[in-house]
Design a protein around this motif. Structure first.
Motif, PDB file in Angstrom:
ATOM      1  N   SER A  31       0.848  -1.188   0.000  1.00 51.12           N
ATOM      2  CA  SER A  31       0.000   0.000   0.000  1.00 51.12           C
ATOM      3  C   SER A  31       0.886   1.240   0.000  1.00 51.12           C
ATOM      4  N   LEU A  32       0.283   2.395  -0.192  1.00 48.56           N
ATOM      5  CA  LEU A  32       1.047   3.639  -0.125  1.00 48.56           C
ATOM      6  C   LEU A  32       1.751   3.766   1.218  1.00 48.56           C
ATOM      7  N   GLU A  33       1.008   3.472   2.284  1.00 42.03           N
ATOM      8  CA  GLU A  33       1.577   3.605   3.634  1.00 42.03           C
ATOM      9  C   GLU A  33       2.725   2.624   3.854  1.00 42.03           C
ATOM     10  N   ALA A  34       2.527   1.373   3.417  1.00 40.02           N
ATOM     11  CA  ALA A  34       3.566   0.358   3.627  1.00 40.02           C
ATOM     12  C   ALA A  34       4.825   0.691   2.837  1.00 40.02           C
ATOM     13  N   PHE A  35       4.639   1.189   1.613  1.00 37.46           N
ATOM     14  CA  PHE A  35       5.792   1.548   0.792  1.00 37.46           C
ATOM     15  C   PHE A  35       6.603   2.669   1.435  1.00 37.46           C
ATOM     16  N   LEU A  36       5.921   3.609   2.076  1.00 41.78           N
ATOM     17  CA  LEU A  36       6.588   4.806   2.601  1.00 41.78           C
ATOM     18  C   LEU A  36       7.239   4.600   3.964  1.00 41.78           C
ATOM     19  N   GLU A  37       7.045   3.433   4.584  1.00 41.47           N
ATOM     20  CA  GLU A  37       7.662   3.183   5.884  1.00 41.47           C
ATOM     21  C   GLU A  37       9.177   3.353   5.790  1.00 41.47           C
ATOM     22  N   GLY A  38       9.723   4.163   6.688  1.00 44.64           N
ATOM     23  CA  GLY A  38      11.155   4.431   6.674  1.00 44.64           C
ATOM     24  C   GLY A  38      11.533   5.654   5.871  1.00 44.64           C
ATOM     25  N   SER A  39      10.551   6.330   5.242  1.00 42.73           N
ATOM     26  CA  SER A  39      10.818   7.569   4.518  1.00 42.73           C
ATOM     27  C   SER A  39      10.184   8.731   5.275  1.00 42.73           C
ATOM     28  N   PHE A  40      10.391   9.946   4.767  1.00 49.28           N
ATOM     29  CA  PHE A  40       9.845  11.133   5.431  1.00 49.28           C
ATOM     30  C   PHE A  40       8.651  11.702   4.670  1.00 49.28           C
ATOM     31  N   THR A  44      -0.127  11.311   0.311  1.00 51.74           N
ATOM     32  CA  THR A  44      -0.603  12.266  -0.689  1.00 51.74           C
ATOM     33  C   THR A  44       0.519  12.681  -1.620  1.00 51.74           C
ATOM     34  N   TYR A  45       1.690  12.906  -1.036  1.00 48.29           N
ATOM     35  CA  TYR A  45       2.869  13.278  -1.824  1.00 48.29           C
ATOM     36  C   TYR A  45       3.200  12.164  -2.816  1.00 48.29           C
ATOM     37  N   LEU A  46       3.207  10.915  -2.327  1.00 50.72           N
ATOM     38  CA  LEU A  46       3.530   9.781  -3.190  1.00 50.72           C
ATOM     39  C   LEU A  46       2.470   9.602  -4.276  1.00 50.72           C
ATOM     40  N   SER A  47       1.217   9.767  -3.913  1.00 48.34           N
ATOM     41  CA  SER A  47       0.146   9.645  -4.896  1.00 48.34           C
ATOM     42  C   SER A  47       0.299  10.672  -6.009  1.00 48.34           C
ATOM     43  N   GLY A  52       2.122  11.662 -11.818  1.00 50.01           N
ATOM     44  CA  GLY A  52       2.932  12.556 -12.640  1.00 50.01           C
ATOM     45  C   GLY A  52       2.781  14.012 -12.291  1.00 50.01           C
ATOM     46  N   GLU A  53       2.219  14.309 -11.117  1.00 51.55           N
ATOM     47  CA  GLU A  53       1.956  15.698 -10.737  1.00 51.55           C
ATOM     48  C   GLU A  53       3.061  16.311  -9.887  1.00 51.55           C
ATOM     49  N   ARG A  54       3.961  15.503  -9.379  1.00 44.58           N
ATOM     50  CA  ARG A  54       5.132  15.986  -8.643  1.00 44.58           C
ATOM     51  C   ARG A  54       6.355  15.236  -9.138  1.00 44.58           C
ATOM     52  N   ARG A  55       7.506  15.876  -9.032  1.00 44.85           N
ATOM     53  CA  ARG A  55       8.743  15.169  -9.353  1.00 44.85           C
ATOM     54  C   ARG A  55       9.128  14.271  -8.196  1.00 44.85           C
ATOM     55  N   MET A  56       9.950  13.282  -8.471  1.00 47.81           N
ATOM     56  CA  MET A  56      10.397  12.375  -7.432  1.00 47.81           C
ATOM     57  C   MET A  56      11.737  12.853  -6.867  1.00 47.81           C
ATOM     58  N   PRO A  57      11.805  13.197  -5.582  1.00 50.86           N
ATOM     59  CA  PRO A  57      13.084  13.606  -4.999  1.00 50.86           C
ATOM     60  C   PRO A  57      14.080  12.452  -5.021  1.00 50.86           C
ATOM     61  N   LEU A  58      15.352  12.795  -5.067  1.00 55.53           N
ATOM     62  CA  LEU A  58      16.391  11.773  -5.161  1.00 55.53           C
ATOM     63  C   LEU A  58      16.335  10.803  -3.994  1.00 55.53           C
ATOM     64  N   ASP A  59      16.098  11.300  -2.767  1.00 52.96           N
ATOM     65  CA  ASP A  59      16.081  10.378  -1.625  1.00 52.96           C
ATOM     66  C   ASP A  59      14.903   9.417  -1.690  1.00 52.96           C
ATOM     67  N   LEU A  60      13.767   9.859  -2.251  1.00 53.69           N
ATOM     68  CA  LEU A  60      12.634   8.950  -2.384  1.00 53.69           C
ATOM     69  C   LEU A  60      12.872   7.947  -3.511  1.00 53.69           C
ATOM     70  N   ASP A  65      14.020   2.270  -4.944  1.00 53.42           N
ATOM     71  CA  ASP A  65      14.918   1.217  -5.441  1.00 53.42           C
ATOM     72  C   ASP A  65      15.254   0.202  -4.359  1.00 53.42           C
ATOM     73  N   ARG A  66      15.393   0.691  -3.141  1.00 50.57           N
ATOM     74  CA  ARG A  66      15.733  -0.222  -2.033  1.00 50.57           C
ATOM     75  C   ARG A  66      14.538  -1.111  -1.670  1.00 50.57           C
ATOM     76  N   VAL A  67      13.356  -0.507  -1.550  1.00 50.50           N
ATOM     77  CA  VAL A  67      12.170  -1.262  -1.133  1.00 50.50           C
ATOM     78  C   VAL A  67      11.696  -2.212  -2.228  1.00 50.50           C
ATOM     79  N   LEU A  68      11.753  -1.745  -3.484  1.00 47.24           N
ATOM     80  CA  LEU A  68      11.220  -2.526  -4.601  1.00 47.24           C
ATOM     81  C   LEU A  68      12.286  -3.372  -5.295  1.00 47.24           C
ATOM     82  N   GLU A  69      13.550  -3.206  -4.839  1.00 51.52           N
ATOM     83  CA  GLU A  69      14.671  -3.971  -5.399  1.00 51.52           C
ATOM     84  C   GLU A  69      14.756  -3.785  -6.913  1.00 51.52           C
TER      85      GLU A  69
END
Length: 287
Positions: A31-40, A44-47, A52-60, A65-69
């Protein structure tokens, strides 16, 4: 896990990689929540990124890449998204461009050039040609189209920021366009005011020393993030997020607002100047 509405990844680079991110996330059963665990970041930001409405920050991107391998896939391509989202705009404006779309309030001081969000195509083209005299026609039109497209936020029913523009009198009385085009430019500003999309005030030439005698100002306030301040010169710009500095700029902007003409008097001046241009007359300066 329920799958969201399908996204057309062919519409732009950001939507392509946003769709890829959501496909990978859902394929992993997250889920969105499960994917974001361990991030800041919040869901809503991820959605917004996935649509395609926001750019993806480098840390995210690295988190994805780490979570989804995904072996660095999103880190490698998040720069493609950044370049696509700022097409037609300078790299130094990237952060402000992204923030502008999500601001609840935007306050601008324009001493030398009308703000980009208020420009019609003819005005934008004149500015681009003057500041980039060696640009090819295609490059000029890309910049003009990108600037005009930004103003669509004033036409959205679901989101319109509170927008306050303080303009120097010279922007109204010293034309950089032929009279009929200058009238159309001022009509555009007056129309936005009349439709309660923006508020304008004018700083008179005769007001004497005032805050922001040098430099431009754009203060952006958000419902879910700290405010930002952006200032720009000819070929550079700076986005400031330090809360203490932003607050100092805000105080200066409030002082500037206090010495400007009232919104009502400013609108009357804009409409009178537009009519003068239509009639082939040079607008009077309020000496």
């Amino acid at each position: 896990m329920t799958r969201g509405k399908d996204i057309d990844g062919s519409t732009s680079v950001p939507t392509f990689y946003g769709k890829e991110l959501r496909w990978k996330r859902e394929a992993a059963g997250l889920s969105l929540e499960a994917f974001l665990e361990g991030s800041f970041y919040g869901k809503t930001y991820l959605s917004d990124i996935e649509r395609g409405e926001r750019r993806m920050p480098l840390d995210l991107a690295r988190h994805a890449d780490r979570v989804l391998e995904t072996d660095g896939y999103f880190e490698r391509h998040c720069e493609d998204v950044r370049r696509a989202r700022r097409a037609g705009h300078a790299e130094y404006y990237e952060k402000a461009l992204e923030a502008e779309k999500h601001a609840a309030r935007i306050e601008v001081w324009a001493p030398a050039v009308l703000p980009g969000l208020l420009q019609i195509a003819e005005y934008a083209r004149a500015v681009v040609k003057a500041t980039h005299p060696l640009s090819l026609d295609d490059e000029v039109e890309e910049k003009v189209s990108a600037r005009i497209a930004r103003a669509s936020l004033f036409e959205q029913d679901h989101y319109t920021p509170s927008y306050w523009a303080i303009l120097h009198e010279s922007l109204i009385t010293d034309a950089i366009l032929p009279p009929t085009e200058m009238a159309a430019q001022l009509d555009r500003i007056a129309d936005l005011v009349d439709r309660r999309r923006i508020i304008t005030q004018i700083i008179l030439r005769t007001c004497g020393p005032h805050p922001f005698m040098s430099g431009t100002a754009m203060i952006m306030t958000f419902p879910d993030a700290p405010p930002l301040f952006y200032t720009e010169s000819l070929h550079s710009g700076d986005t400031i997020d330090d809360p203490t500095l932003v607050e100092q700029y805000r105080r200066s902007y409030d002082l500037l607002r206090a010495v400007a003409l009232s919104p009502e008097a400013s609108l009357a001046m804009i409409k009178t100047a537009a009519e003068d241009y239509r009639n082939g007359k040079q607008p009077d300066r309020l000496e």
